[in-house]
Design a protein around this motif. Structure first.
Motif, PDB file in Angstrom:
ATOM      1  N   GLY A 183      20.196   1.919   7.641  1.00  0.00           N
ATOM      2  CA  GLY A 183      19.060   3.026   8.019  1.00  0.00           C
ATOM      3  C   GLY A 183      18.559   2.879   9.214  1.00  0.00           C
ATOM      4  N   VAL A 184      18.384   4.216   9.786  1.00  0.00           N
ATOM      5  CA  VAL A 184      17.941   4.228  11.285  1.00  0.00           C
ATOM      6  C   VAL A 184      16.429   3.583  11.413  1.00  0.00           C
ATOM      7  CG1 VAL A 184      18.906   6.244  11.582  1.00  0.00           C
ATOM      8  CG2 VAL A 184      16.612   6.418  10.929  1.00  0.00           C
ATOM      9  N   THR A 185      16.297   3.153  12.630  1.00  0.00           N
ATOM     10  CA  THR A 185      14.836   2.547  12.834  1.00  0.00           C
ATOM     11  C   THR A 185      13.624   3.408  12.454  1.00  0.00           C
ATOM     12  OG1 THR A 185      15.893   1.845  14.793  1.00  0.00           O
ATOM     13  CG2 THR A 185      13.568   1.405  14.749  1.00  0.00           C
ATOM     14  N   GLY A 186      12.862   2.712  11.858  1.00  0.00           N
ATOM     15  CA  GLY A 186      11.726   3.600  11.207  1.00  0.00           C
ATOM     16  C   GLY A 186      12.189   3.998   9.734  1.00  0.00           C
ATOM     17  N   SER A 187      13.365   3.878   9.396  1.00  0.00           N
ATOM     18  CA  SER A 187      13.460   4.331   7.985  1.00  0.00           C
ATOM     19  C   SER A 187      12.709   3.815   6.719  1.00  0.00           C
ATOM     20  CB  SER A 187      14.979   4.560   7.727  1.00  0.00           C
ATOM     21  OG  SER A 187      15.638   3.246   7.876  1.00  0.00           O
ATOM     22  N   GLY A 188      12.107   2.658   7.104  1.00  0.00           N
ATOM     23  CA  GLY A 188      11.610   1.746   6.201  1.00  0.00           C
ATOM     24  C   GLY A 188      12.484   0.626   5.407  1.00  0.00           C
ATOM     25  N   LYS A 189      13.324  -0.073   6.330  1.00  0.00           N
ATOM     26  CA  LYS A 189      14.002  -1.037   5.911  1.00  0.00           C
ATOM     27  C   LYS A 189      13.059  -2.231   5.395  1.00  0.00           C
ATOM     28  CE  LYS A 189      16.910  -1.279   9.397  1.00  0.00           C
ATOM     29  NZ  LYS A 189      16.414  -0.065  10.120  1.00  0.00           N
ATOM     30  N   THR A 190      12.299  -2.572   6.545  1.00  0.00           N
ATOM     31  CA  THR A 190      11.208  -3.741   6.375  1.00  0.00           C
ATOM     32  C   THR A 190      10.777  -3.680   5.028  1.00  0.00           C
ATOM     33  OG1 THR A 190      11.220  -3.887   8.884  1.00  0.00           O
ATOM     34  CG2 THR A 190       9.601  -5.239   7.555  1.00  0.00           C
ATOM     35  N   GLU A 191      10.099  -2.452   4.691  1.00  0.00           N
ATOM     36  CA  GLU A 191       9.505  -2.205   3.499  1.00  0.00           C
ATOM     37  C   GLU A 191      10.290  -2.690   2.204  1.00  0.00           C
ATOM     38  OE1 GLU A 191       6.233  -1.481   3.289  1.00  0.00           O
ATOM     39  OE2 GLU A 191       6.212  -1.902   0.969  1.00  0.00           O
ATOM     40  N   VAL A 192      11.477  -2.269   2.234  1.00  0.00           N
ATOM     41  CA  VAL A 192      12.544  -2.948   1.151  1.00  0.00           C
ATOM     42  C   VAL A 192      12.416  -4.270   1.044  1.00  0.00           C
ATOM     43  CG1 VAL A 192      14.838  -2.857   0.575  1.00  0.00           C
ATOM     44  CG2 VAL A 192      13.896  -0.672   1.344  1.00  0.00           C
ATOM     45  N   PRO A 250       0.889  -1.312  -0.044  1.00  0.00           N
ATOM     46  CA  PRO A 250      -0.010  -0.055  -0.116  1.00  0.00           C
ATOM     47  C   PRO A 250       0.907   1.352   0.001  1.00  0.00           C
ATOM     48  CG  PRO A 250       0.033  -0.978   2.046  1.00  0.00           C
ATOM     49  CD  PRO A 250       1.121  -2.027   1.425  1.00  0.00           C
ATOM     50  N   ILE A 251       2.023   0.982   0.088  1.00  0.00           N
ATOM     51  CA  ILE A 251       3.320   2.125   0.257  1.00  0.00           C
ATOM     52  C   ILE A 251       3.735   2.577  -0.985  1.00  0.00           C
ATOM     53  CG2 ILE A 251       5.166   2.531   1.423  1.00  0.00           C
ATOM     54  CD1 ILE A 251       3.950   1.207   3.778  1.00  0.00           C
ATOM     55  N   SER A 252       4.064   3.654  -1.234  1.00  0.00           N
ATOM     56  CA  SER A 252       4.897   3.996  -2.449  1.00  0.00           C
ATOM     57  C   SER A 252       6.354   4.569  -1.847  1.00  0.00           C
ATOM     58  CB  SER A 252       4.581   5.474  -3.372  1.00  0.00           C
ATOM     59  OG  SER A 252       3.856   6.430  -2.704  1.00  0.00           O
ATOM     60  N   PRO A 253       7.177   3.713  -2.396  1.00  0.00           N
ATOM     61  CA  PRO A 253       8.539   3.754  -1.817  1.00  0.00           C
ATOM     62  C   PRO A 253       9.132   5.156  -1.841  1.00  0.00           C
ATOM     63  CG  PRO A 253       8.837   2.408  -3.568  1.00  0.00           C
ATOM     64  CD  PRO A 253       7.319   2.748  -3.363  1.00  0.00           C
ATOM     65  N   THR A 254       9.759   5.748  -0.825  1.00  0.00           N
ATOM     66  CA  THR A 254      10.605   7.087  -1.239  1.00  0.00           C
ATOM     67  C   THR A 254      11.633   6.781  -2.254  1.00  0.00           C
ATOM     68  OG1 THR A 254      12.186   6.343   0.613  1.00  0.00           O
ATOM     69  CG2 THR A 254      10.509   7.509   1.323  1.00  0.00           C
ATOM     70  N   ALA A 255      12.447   7.799  -2.616  1.00  0.00           N
ATOM     71  CA  ALA A 255      13.625   7.889  -3.654  1.00  0.00           C
ATOM     72  C   ALA A 255      14.543   6.906  -3.164  1.00  0.00           C
ATOM     73  CB  ALA A 255      13.771   9.085  -3.885  1.00  0.00           C
ATOM     74  N   GLU A 256      14.909   6.922  -1.858  1.00  0.00           N
ATOM     75  CA  GLU A 256      15.908   6.226  -1.182  1.00  0.00           C
ATOM     76  C   GLU A 256      15.671   4.648  -1.313  1.00  0.00           C
ATOM     77  OE1 GLU A 256      18.977   8.387   1.484  1.00  0.00           O
ATOM     78  OE2 GLU A 256      17.019   7.986   2.460  1.00  0.00           O
ATOM     79  N   GLN A 257      14.174   4.309  -0.869  1.00  0.00           N
ATOM     80  CA  GLN A 257      13.999   3.081  -0.716  1.00  0.00           C
ATOM     81  C   GLN A 257      13.741   2.627  -2.210  1.00  0.00           C
ATOM     82  OE1 GLN A 257      10.195   3.830   1.265  1.00  0.00           O
ATOM     83  NE2 GLN A 257      10.769   2.468   2.914  1.00  0.00           N
ATOM     84  N   LYS A 258      13.562   3.127  -3.160  1.00  0.00           N
ATOM     85  CA  LYS A 258      13.285   2.900  -4.732  1.00  0.00           C
ATOM     86  C   LYS A 258      14.707   2.348  -5.199  1.00  0.00           C
ATOM     87  CE  LYS A 258      10.721   3.522  -8.813  1.00  0.00           C
ATOM     88  NZ  LYS A 258      11.569   2.661  -9.528  1.00  0.00           N
ATOM     89  N   ARG A 293      13.492   9.063   7.910  1.00  0.00           N
ATOM     90  CA  ARG A 293      12.411   8.403   8.612  1.00  0.00           C
ATOM     91  C   ARG A 293      11.158   9.053   7.610  1.00  0.00           C
ATOM     92  NH1 ARG A 293      12.347   8.566  14.912  1.00  0.00           N
ATOM     93  NH2 ARG A 293      14.513   8.665  15.118  1.00  0.00           N
ATOM     94  N   PRO A 294      10.382   8.201   6.782  1.00  0.00           N
ATOM     95  CA  PRO A 294       9.383   8.739   6.023  1.00  0.00           C
ATOM     96  C   PRO A 294       8.439   9.490   6.841  1.00  0.00           C
ATOM     97  CG  PRO A 294       9.459   6.431   5.634  1.00  0.00           C
ATOM     98  CD  PRO A 294      10.370   6.626   6.888  1.00  0.00           C
ATOM     99  N   GLY A 295       8.236  10.770   6.521  1.00  0.00           N
ATOM    100  CA  GLY A 295       7.406  11.709   7.054  1.00  0.00           C
ATOM    101  C   GLY A 295       7.603  11.525   8.750  1.00  0.00           C
TER     102      GLY A 295
END
Ligand code: ADP
Ligand code: ZN
Ligand code: ZN
Length: 718
Positions: free
Chosen positions: A217-226, A189-197, A372-374
């Motif tokens: 990446g710091v905690t909450g920066s979206g590693k799991t999403e990657v 459901p998430i569109s990745p940030t430029a870095e995640q992408k 951290r996204p947003g």
């Protein structure tokens, strides 16, 4: 007699043996495949072993295998080879290696068949006739109304038993079926940030070849999403994924993230029953289980077609086993990926020095998630110089004031103190007597709650408190040194109306209790969280605005060369809990050594700065990752015998092309009446270290009571 023909097999038995054994296959049995289990006679008994090869001929009179347990290979050839490699690399008996690799149920010879998982659903338009007093049936029925379908694997957490469901089935209210084994993937459901992408694309571009990635990446920066998006692609290609997580992180919070996206996955950790673990193992081996999320030992799972390995929090100490086969699951993950030609993703907010070096030398591809996204900014750091400061119950006055301010502004404050108990010394102020464990060289820790007693934190032995000194007889017993209970006490005096939660091994004994505690804390909006490193791992406390580290010096000044690294990681991990919402958080560190170079660079330049300083110090000392290291340990009830054997091994190593230090008494010399000695072996290159260790690996102490071990790439020096 020369026994020849192709019907001789090489078998590894899961016992403490270095070699494989040859057995002949009698004519009545078909030749077992490599990786299949066989039952063989061994000494006067029998054992279940794994076929690892065939032999043309043997000069011995061979015994027959008795039975072939698997008509398909249970252990893939890749994992068989991994076992051989592990024995070589960790200088550990081949049989013991397989004892570690194989699930207990497999060693016991249980059949490897795969029962499809069952599920239950409500029968439409049935007349629900449940007696009013059948509470458990009502409960199950309610859950079915809520969820529509309940799977076998969810029964426990829902508090429903098979018996209750069977009863409902007999009444025609529910029906049972097999869980469909096809994977349903819910798109992100998430569109990745430029870095995640960028990270996702780099990994996806590499699915056909070996490449290790360090995802920093710091905690909450979206590693799991990657991880999730990479795994999504791997599964779509019909391949499997292995995700390793630290012991303590395998919570429902974490697995739910995977469950939301993938309908079919399995978890594997030490609390899973032997039978279940074996079943999952077989499912992975047969290609029927697409995703395994597991702790350390899951790294040995055989797969039919593995497509990616993820190691989350790759720096975590729980990836290294500290007994028997002293393996690092992180290192094995990278090794397996390289043999399989697949990517391995190592994620961390605080990468290990090893991985940082590998990224710098471009052996690993470095991927960074810096935001951290947003979310909030990183917290600000303050080191409190404790010299000449008034301290009360472990906390200095300026810190107490600041805690008060945060509490007044409705912030939650997290206090990290890495010692449980109340006081770390129990002494006589008159003659200097201290309470020690009779079985260990360890000072006893004073506990106030739940019972007032003294406890040895090495062997766990408990002692009654005394009212007078056993040495001089005076009634001048006092306590010194701070633990979690004392910090809680101090804070209770200063902030009597503020809710407090203490999290340590005394207040939370099991993983289940830990999960329950964290779930409760999710909803606690204010108050004080006081705890050991248990607080630092992978849990989100959105209202924490301040973090205080009570005693950082123990770690930075530790005699263990990895002490500073662990401490910096811990501080960064807890700091990651501060200021998660809009507000910037604050981190206080109390120190009697505020000029410590590691601490200074951490506070000034963050973890990256710490890495610079620490790598420089390691390079100067030739410590890993700049040199190769192993620790030799020997222990036994007789001090002299243990020390002599340790010296014997080290002297043999001195004949080789390595640097040897020791023997020296271990930091805690005596634990549970065993005297412990150790030595350090160092070499610039891996080859030199391993050639040397090879020459001593099979040495045997004269006394069977002396035990010893080789620890390659040690993660702690204690
Ligand atoms: P990490 O594994 O680095 O701790 P997570 O992947 O758990 O980070 O992400 C933290 C939170 O941010 C999660 O709630 C996740 O759903 C959310 N998140 C991750 N990536 C994005 C994104 N690109 N946009 C919005 N939210 C995101
Ligand atoms: Zn005394
Ligand atoms: Zn003890």
């Amino acid at each position: 007699m020369l026994n020849s023909g192709s019907n001789i097999v090489k078998v590894v038995v899961p016992r403490r043996v270095w070699e494989t054994y040859d057995y002949s296959v009698p004519a009545r049995l078909s030749r077992p495949l490599i990786g299949a289990r066989v039952s063989v006679p061994l000494g006067h008994g029998r054992a279940v072993g794994v076929v690892v090869g065939y032999v043309k001929q043997s000069e011995f009179d061979l015994r027959d295998i008795e039975r072939v347990l698997d008509d398909q290979p249970l252990v893939s050839e890749e994992v068989v080879e991994l076992g051989m490699w592990l024995s070589d690399y960790y200088h550990h008996p081949l049989g013991s290696v397989f004892e570690t690799i194989l699930p207990t149920a497999a060693i016991r010879g249980q059949p490897a068949h795969i029962e499809p998982e069952k599920q239950w659903s409500l029968v439409e338009q049935s007349n629900v006739l449940i007696r009013a007093n059948a509470k458990r049936q009502h409960h199950a029925w309610q859950k079915l109304l809520e969820r529509r379908v309940i799977r076998e694997s969810n029964l426990k957490e829902l508090g429903i038993t098979r018996t209750v469901l069977d009863a409902l089935e007999r009444k025609g209210i529910v029906e049972m079926s097999n869980v469909a084994t096809s994977q349903i993937i819910t798109p992100s459901p998430i569109s990745p940030t430029a870095e995640q992408k960028r990270a996702i694309d780099s990994i996806k571009a590499n699915l056909e070849t070996f490449q290790a990635f360090l995802l920093d990446g710091v905690t909450g920066s979206g590693k799991t999403e990657v991880y999730l998006q990479v795994i999504d692609e791997v599964i779509r290609q019909g391949k499997q994924a292995l995700v390793l997580v630290p012991e303590i992180a395998l919570t429902p919070q974490m697995t739910n993230r995977f469950h939301e996206r993938f309908s079919r996955m399995a978890v594997m950790h030490s609390m899973i029953s032997n039978a279940k673990r074996f079943e999952t193992w077989c499912q992975a081996a047969s290609g029927d289980m697409p995703i395994i999320v597991g702790t350390r030992s899951a790294v040995f799972t055989p797969f039919k077609d593995l497509g990616v390995i993820v190691v989350d929090e790759e720096h975590d100490a729980s990836y290294k086993q500290s007994e028997s086969l002293r393996y690092s699951a992180r290192d094995i993950a990278v090794m397996r990926a390289s043999k399989l030609g697949i990517p391995c993703v190592l994620g961390s907010a605080t990468p290990s020095m090893e991985s940082v070096m590998n990224a710098r030398t471009h052996r690993y591809q470095y991927l960074q998630l810096s935001h951290r996204p947003g979310a909030a900014q990183l917290p600000s750091f303050h080191v409190q110089d404790m010299r000449h400061t008034r301290v009360k119950g472990g906390i200095c006055e300026p810190l107490l004031r600041t805690i008060g301010e945060h509490l007044n502004r409705d912030g939650q404050v997290l206090i990290l103190i890495n010692r449980r108990g109340h006081s770390t010394y129990y002494i006589c102020t008159d003659c200097g007597w201290t309470a020690n464990c009779t079985d260990c060289d360890v000072r006893l820790t004073w506990h106030e709650v739940p019972v007032r007693l003294l406890q040895c934190h090495s062997c766990g032995r408990r002692y009654q408190p005394v009212t007078q000194c056993p040495d001089c007889g005076k009634k001048s017993i006092a306590t010194l040194g701070v633990g979690t209970q004392q910090v809680e006490e101090t804070l209770a005096e200063s902030f009597p109306d503020v809710p407090r939660h203490r999290i340590d091994r005394d207040s939370v004994r099991t993983n289940r209790q830990l999960t329950a505690m964290f779930n409760r804390l999710q909803h606690a909006k204010d108050g004080l969280l006081i705890g050991t490193q248990m607080l630092a791992k992978g849990h989100h406390f959105p209202n924490v605005t301040m973090v205080a580290v009570i005693a950082a010096d123990n770690g930075f000044l530790s005699t263990d060369f990895r002490g500073p690294e662990r401490t910096a990681q811990l501080i960064v991990q807890v700091a990651g809990r501060a200021g998660r919402a809009e507000k910037r958080g604050e981190v206080w560190i109390q120190s009697y050594d505020p000029d410590n170079p590691d601490l200074m660079s951490l506070v000034r330049d963050g973890y990256e700065g710490f890495t610079e300083t620490e790598l420089r110090l390691r390079r100067e000392a030739n410590f890993p990752p700049f040199g190769q290291m192993a620790v030799i340990r020997a222990e036994g009830p007789d001090e002299r015998v243990a020390e002599e054997f340790c010296a014997e091994v080290l002297n043999a190593l001195r004949q080789c092309d390595v640097r040897v230090l020791g023997p020296a008494a271990a930091p805690i010399t005596r634990v549970a009446r065993q005297y412990r000695f150790q030595g350090v072996v160092m070499a610039p290159q891996r080859r030199q270290l391993h050639d040397a260790l090879k020459t001593v690996e099979r040495m045997r102490p004269k006394s069977r009571k002396t035990r010893w071990s080789i620890d390659v790439d040690p993660s702690e020096m204690a």
